[in-house]
Design an enzyme around this catalytic site. Structure first.
Site, short mmCIF file in Angstrom:
data_model
loop_
_atom_site.label_atom_id
_atom_site.label_comp_id
_atom_site.label_asym_id
_atom_site.label_seq_id
_atom_site.Cartn_x
_atom_site.Cartn_y
_atom_site.Cartn_z
N GLU A 14 7.69 50.14 20.81
CA GLU A 14 7.27 48.75 20.89
C GLU A 14 6.39 48.49 22.11
O GLU A 14 6.88 48.53 23.25
CB GLU A 14 8.49 47.83 20.96
CG GLU A 14 8.12 46.36 21.01
CD GLU A 14 9.32 45.44 21.06
OE1 GLU A 14 9.14 44.23 20.88
OE2 GLU A 14 10.45 45.93 21.28
N GLU A 33 12.56 38.00 16.35
CA GLU A 33 12.81 38.35 17.76
C GLU A 33 12.35 37.20 18.67
O GLU A 33 11.37 37.30 19.40
CB GLU A 33 12.06 39.64 18.09
CG GLU A 33 12.25 40.14 19.51
CD GLU A 33 13.56 40.82 19.77
OE1 GLU A 33 14.50 40.67 18.95
OE2 GLU A 33 13.67 41.50 20.79
#
Length: 310
Positions: A190, A285
């Site tokens: 990520e 998220e």
């Protein structure tokens, strides 16, 4: 030059894809067991809330929260802290997901060392710690039927040239891939925007690392919030690295809250993702823009609005 038609690689890629698709579709038609709930699907994409997002409606218990998510039509869950939970809680989470026909999204692999001096250094101690944590992650994934684990390489090592740091990360991720490939699991790296000291900040960096590792076990987690902050031009940049994206996360900017609270045109972004045929998870998220039950309902409404592109 690496042979990209390697039969072993082709087999592994096909196996990983088949496993992921089987997981995502496993809840669509349930067995006749009375212990399983009828599956409800209210959205075009596979959105995954996290624990705490609906605690005012569902309470603090993990199972109650999963049940509420399922009742609202969410097909998946993500839980960054899963590896740090007790074995009993992990089993309860896995059982609740199975009962509701839901898919487990990402959880975070955290080797426990200081990320400020980590895989970019190339030090054996950090690579060994990373591999050990990957091995633990395999066992946790079995409990909840997970397929994806989040990884981040850490901070820049200021005493080394950038290319050496990149090579060190490639080496470490190849070691991790050897752990995950036999199990059909995938670690998704990520790029982040939290601070300027982080090594991995852009999707093209992650794309290059994926190509160098050349494994179905190493792909990209494209967090739309972070990438809007770091590079913008979201759809065009996703297109450039689409073949390596295995997981997507959501959050509007500024504020990192639900779609519609910031500047991102999420209805257009979701429409594009759907048109690409994406069947993976889109993790929620982010935080809630407003408190209480009203804020939680507003969040659910925001997803229905952003998802209404058909």
């Amino acid at each position: 030059m690496k042979n990209h038609q390697n039969p072993r690689r082709t087999f592994l890629k096909n196996a990983a894809l088949s496993g992921a698709l089987a997981t995502l579709t496993s809840g669509v038609s349930l067995a006749s067991s009375p212990s399983k709930r009828a599956v409800r699907r209210d959205f075009n994409l596979n959105y995954a809330p996290h624990f705490g997002m609906f605690k005012n409606h569902a309470g603090d218990d993990f199972v109650d929260q999963i049940n509420f998510m399922a009742e609202q039509g969410f097909p998946a869950l993500e839980d960054n802290g899963l590896m740090k939970r007790s074995l009993d809680d992990q089993k309860r989470i896995g059982a609740a997901l199975e009962k509701n026909g839901m898919t487990m999204g990402v959880f975070v692999i955290d080797p426990g060392f200081n990320w400020k001096v980590a895989l970019t250094t190339g030090k054996e101690e950090y690579k060994e710690a990373f591999v050990k944590e990957c091995e633990k992650a395999v066992e946790v994934a079995k409990i909840v039927n997970a397929k994806w684990m989040t990884v981040v390489p850490g901070y820049f090592e200021r005493n080394l040239p950038l290319d050496q740091q990149t090579a060190h990360i490639i080496d470490a991720y190849r070691m991790g891939a050897e752990v995950f490939e036999p199990h059909g699991l995938t670690m998704v790296m990520e790029p982040l925007s939290d601070n300027p000291h982080l090594y991995l900040r852009h999707s093209n960096q992650a794309y290059m690392i994926c190509k160098a590792v050349d494994s179905p076990a190493v792909k990209i987690l494209y967090d739309i919030y972070h990438m809007q902050r770091n590079e913008g031009n979201l759809i065009a940049n996703m297109e450039l690295c689409w073949e390596e994206i295995a997981y997507i996360q959501i959050g509007d900017n500024p504020g990192r809250k639900e779609p519609g609270t910031g500047e991102i045109n999420y209805q257009n972004v979701f429409k594009w993702i759907d048109e690409k045929g994406f069947k993976g998870i889109s993790g929620m998220e982010h935080g809630n823009a407003s408190p209480g039950k009203e804020g939680e309902q507003a969040l659910i409404n925001a997803y229905h609005k952003a998802d209404s592109f058909k």
